[in-house]
Design an enzyme around this catalytic site. Structure first.
Site, mmCIF file in Angstrom:
data_model
loop_
_atom_site.group_PDB
_atom_site.id
_atom_site.type_symbol
_atom_site.label_atom_id
_atom_site.label_comp_id
_atom_site.label_asym_id
_atom_site.label_seq_id
_atom_site.Cartn_x
_atom_site.Cartn_y
_atom_site.Cartn_z
ATOM 1 N N ASP A 35 42.945 -16.209 2.851
ATOM 2 C CA ASP A 35 42.377 -17.325 2.098
ATOM 3 C C ASP A 35 42.644 -18.659 2.788
ATOM 4 O O ASP A 35 41.790 -19.552 2.811
ATOM 5 C CB ASP A 35 42.953 -17.363 0.677
ATOM 6 N N TYR A 38 40.251 -19.091 5.619
ATOM 7 C CA TYR A 38 38.914 -19.392 5.084
ATOM 8 C C TYR A 38 38.832 -20.857 4.666
ATOM 9 O O TYR A 38 37.868 -21.564 4.996
ATOM 10 C CB TYR A 38 38.611 -18.482 3.888
ATOM 11 N N ASP A 39 39.848 -21.313 3.924
ATOM 12 C CA ASP A 39 39.861 -22.704 3.456
ATOM 13 C C ASP A 39 39.843 -23.689 4.622
ATOM 14 O O ASP A 39 39.171 -24.719 4.579
ATOM 15 C CB ASP A 39 41.091 -22.954 2.584
ATOM 16 N N LEU A 85 11.850 -2.620 -20.065
ATOM 17 C CA LEU A 85 11.872 -1.168 -19.898
ATOM 18 C C LEU A 85 11.696 -0.497 -21.254
ATOM 19 O O LEU A 85 12.205 -0.977 -22.276
ATOM 20 C CB LEU A 85 13.193 -0.716 -19.274
ATOM 21 N N LYS A 117 23.052 0.784 -16.549
ATOM 22 C CA LYS A 117 22.373 -0.415 -17.067
ATOM 23 C C LYS A 117 23.442 -1.464 -17.380
ATOM 24 O O LYS A 117 24.158 -1.356 -18.365
ATOM 25 C CB LYS A 117 21.567 -0.072 -18.319
ATOM 26 N N CYS A 414 36.616 -30.895 -46.418
ATOM 27 C CA CYS A 414 37.554 -29.956 -45.800
ATOM 28 C C CYS A 414 38.222 -29.100 -46.871
ATOM 29 O O CYS A 414 38.776 -29.640 -47.839
ATOM 30 C CB CYS A 414 38.606 -30.726 -45.008
ATOM 31 N N CYS A 417 42.277 -30.264 -46.737
ATOM 32 C CA CYS A 417 42.742 -31.606 -47.128
ATOM 33 C C CYS A 417 41.802 -32.325 -48.085
ATOM 34 O O CYS A 417 42.166 -33.362 -48.657
ATOM 35 C CB CYS A 417 42.981 -32.470 -45.893
ATOM 36 N N CYS A 432 36.482 -31.353 -39.642
ATOM 37 C CA CYS A 432 37.316 -32.278 -40.405
ATOM 38 C C CYS A 432 37.876 -33.274 -39.393
ATOM 39 O O CYS A 432 38.423 -32.874 -38.367
ATOM 40 C CB CYS A 432 38.448 -31.531 -41.105
ATOM 41 N N CYS A 437 45.232 -33.934 -41.581
ATOM 42 C CA CYS A 437 44.924 -32.673 -42.264
ATOM 43 C C CYS A 437 45.997 -31.640 -41.927
ATOM 44 O O CYS A 437 46.276 -31.399 -40.746
ATOM 45 C CB CYS A 437 43.553 -32.159 -41.833
#
Length: 677
Positions: A35, A38-39, A85, A117, A414, A417, A432, A437
């Protein structure tokens, strides 16, 4: 800046190397490059393209993710329609389909290609001279939406076809299924739940919704995958064109596509039936959802002879698995209030067995979904659940509806509350907005003490409810003012328990800034986003003063998250909370430097680890933190991509799988030795 010949050559070489590495990693599942390498190559290519924008091409690896969100999707007409299908739901219906097509042509022997599928979202890809120029949704089969920018983010879709002579081919059209692997789907829903967002009902809906995101950066983060299954070629010598579906699948693989490896060439319907029965149980072990088998006549010549009906190809059929559905009765519709204030209606049903579990509740999401279903208390409904998918109400059997039922109306106040609720323009969720609350407060504290946030041991739901109901806690900052004496007022709280709780709360002050940020419960900010934000803004003062546009510019942070963060820090009550947490001694800044080796590379950079069993001294979270700190990645399951398995006592099936795959194993001591080298 004028490019030199050597720079042009280097750009071409970098693209070739990166494309080969991407194919090996995402399609072949056999990485050929670290990695970190790659970076490094990617950054070099990126820098050259910045210096010489005239060298940028659509197939460059740097062009997978768009810089700016799209404003809308344009409608596009498919060159070749994407037909549905015909469905068959048992072997008898499959035999009936077989008899129908045989009546259309002269008696002939036929081979069948059976393919799983995949339960995702169909997309059509168009390549001109080997370069991806368009990706589109299925739509109505004739017209779809242009989602090219999003399709580019799917790493298993090549931007340039990897096949000799393909650059001379006028047009190649590929159809396939974009899908979310189950592990990724689970992670996305966990992130959405922690961020107070509505959960996706299933991977198929999540894949379809992701493909229609206007911001391709969000699409990239969700890590869609792709299996190709249909190939159309124009402008190529006949000798090079596949003559059968089996050859087409092989050609797709050579071109650089992932093809589901579980397809089978069958000589008879009996073979097809065996394949169907085998995967009826084995599909539960797959890392993605599949809801049946697609059967195609192998010969393209025979396919051409049979042609199409108005809706279906005559030469293919989808043999579906029966869904996990059952009827039950809605006994009540409750409304829960989450930590973000979202009101979520919940169907409470007579218990029913589905997918091996007892289901008695199902989310109804919001008032729009309730209106769509026209669901009422007393209704008989069909509820569905498959694998780990959230139980959902599929439909109401209105013929069985009692005469005295009333339409369900979401509350205007609510339920906790009593304050008025609001539904913002463009949102499906009612909320709410009362910051005091009790439901919001309880949810925010549960989130604060959770494992991925401040990880305060011993604080469960019952204790949180007591702390709020007794008036001991009015915000998360109040946790740090608790004393053993005040805790004695709670049920079943002795001196020893109270002292342990105070110590656990005090210990949470050592958690890093990223966890504190996540624990604040800012809407849309999950643990990954909190990590990204804390890396960019290494102190709360930097983040609170940041411009919304700057926040949005962070890779992985979209406009919605940036707006939410920016607005959160503009609220006076939240600024006061930050001040109290700072005064309590919590870490609101990054204090540790990133550990690197002498050459500047993280010790475990690019390595993937899995931990199994009980380790002698370290907890699993501690091991994970050590590995991540050194640049490694920790996943939950063993695969070909796993580099090391860290093994403790009572290791289970993960060890067996690692041994079968030849993956190296480490003890806790060996891991620590590597980290200390």
């Amino acid at each position: 800046m004028i490019q030199t010949h050597s720079e042009v050559k280097r750009v071409e070489e970098l693209r070739r190397l990166l494309q080969q590495a991407s194919y090996a990693y995402y399609v072949s599942d056999a990485p050929i490059m670290e990695d970190a390498v790659y970076d490094q190559l990617y950054r070099e290519l990126q820098q050259l393209e910045i210096q010489h924008p005239e060298l940028v091409t659509p197939d460059s690896p740097t062009q997978r993710i768009g810089e700016r969100p799209a404003t809308q999707f344009l409608s596009v007409r498919h060159n070749i329609p994407l037909y549905s299908l015909e469905n068959a739901f048992n072997v008898e219906e499959l035999q009936a389909w077989d008899q129908r097509w045989r009546r259309q042509v002269a008696p002939t022997e036929a081979e069948y290609v059976a393919e799983l599928k995949i339960d995702g979202s169909a997309i059509a890809l168009t390549y001109q001279n080997g370069i991806l120029v368009r990706g589109a949704t299925r739509g109505d089969g004739v017209t779809g939406e242009d989602i090219t920018q999003n399709v580019r983010t799917i790493r298993s879709i090549p931007l340039r076809l990897n096949f000799d002579g393909i650059e001379k081919v006028e047009k190649v059209e590929v159809r396939g299924e974009a899908f979310l692997p189950l592990e990724v789907f689970k992670q996305i829903n966990e992130e959405r739940q922690k961020a107070g967002e509505q959960l996706f009902a299933n991977p198929r809906n999540a894949a379809a919704g992701t493909l229609r995101q206007l911001d391709s950066r969000i699409v990239a983060r969700r890590r869609l995958d792709f299996f190709a299954y249909t190939l159309h070629i124009s402008g190529m010598d006949d000798a090079s064109i596949a003559n059968t579906q089996w050859e087409a699948l092989e050609l797709l693989q050579k071109m650089g596509f992932r093809v589901n490896p579980n397809h089978k060439l069958c000589q008879s319907l009996a073979e097809v039936a065996d394949y169907y029965k085998y995967w009826d149980t084995e599909r539960l072990n797959l890392p993605y959802m599949t809801d049946g088998v697609v059967l195609k006549l192998n010969s393209f010549k025979l396919q051409e002879q049979l042609g199409f009906t108005q809706r279906f190809p005559r030469w293919a059929v989808a043999l579906k698995y029966p869904a996990e559905e059952a009827p039950t009765r809605v006994e009540n519709i409750a409304v829960n209030v989450g930590r973000t204030g979202a009101l979520t209606p919940l169907a409470q049903m007579r218990p029913v067995q589905l997918a091996g579990t007892t289901v008695s509740r199902a989310t109804l999401h919001n008032s729009d979904r309730i209106a769509q279903l026209d669901i009422r208390i007393g209704d008989t409904v069909i509820v569905r659940k498959a694998g780990e998918i959230i139980p959902e109400v599929v439909r109401v059997i209105k013929e069985l509806r009692p005469a005295d039922t009333q339409p369900f109306i979401m509350p205007t106040h609510c339920p906790v509350c009593g304050q008025p609720v609001v539904r913002e323009t463009g949102e499906a969720v009612t909320r709410c907005v009362n910051a005091s609350c009790p439901a919001i407060l309880k949810g925010s504290i549960e989130h604060w003490v959770s494992r991925d946030a401040l990880d305060i041991k011993g604080v469960g739901e019952k204790l949180v409810y007591q702390l709020v109901d007794k008036g001991l806690v009015h915000s998360v900052a109040d946790l740090y003012d608790l004393t053993t004496e005040r805790l004695f007022a709670l049920e079943r709280m002795g001196e020893k328990s109270a002292q342990k709780l105070i110590e656990a709360i005090a210990q949470s002050k050592n958690q890093p800034w990223s966890r504190v940020l996540y624990g604040l419960g800012i809407r849309h900010v999950g643990s990954v986003n909190a990590q990204l934000l804390s890396e960019k803004y290494r102190a709360v003062a930097e983040l609170s003063s940041a411009k919304q546009s700057d926040i949005e510019g962070i890779y992985g942070i979209g406009a919605e998250i940036a707006q939410s963060v920016y607005q959160w820090f503009r609220i006076n009550a939240n600024q006061s909370l930050i001040e109290r947490l700072q005064a309590a001694g919590l870490k609101l800044a990054n204090t540790e430097e990133i550990p690197v080796m002498n050459n500047g590379i993280l010790k475990l950079n690019g390595k993937t680890f899995v931990v199994t069993g009980t380790l002698p001294t370290l907890k699993r979270d501690e091991v994970k933190a050590l590995i991540q700190k050194a640049g490694g990645k920790v996943t939950d399951s063993v695969s070909k991509k796993t580099d090391y398995l860290v093994v403790g006592e009572d290791a289970g099936s993960k060890l067996e799988k690692a041994q079968a795959l030849g993956i190296a194993q480490l003890t806790e001591t060996q891991l620590l030795e590597i980290l200390e080298e």
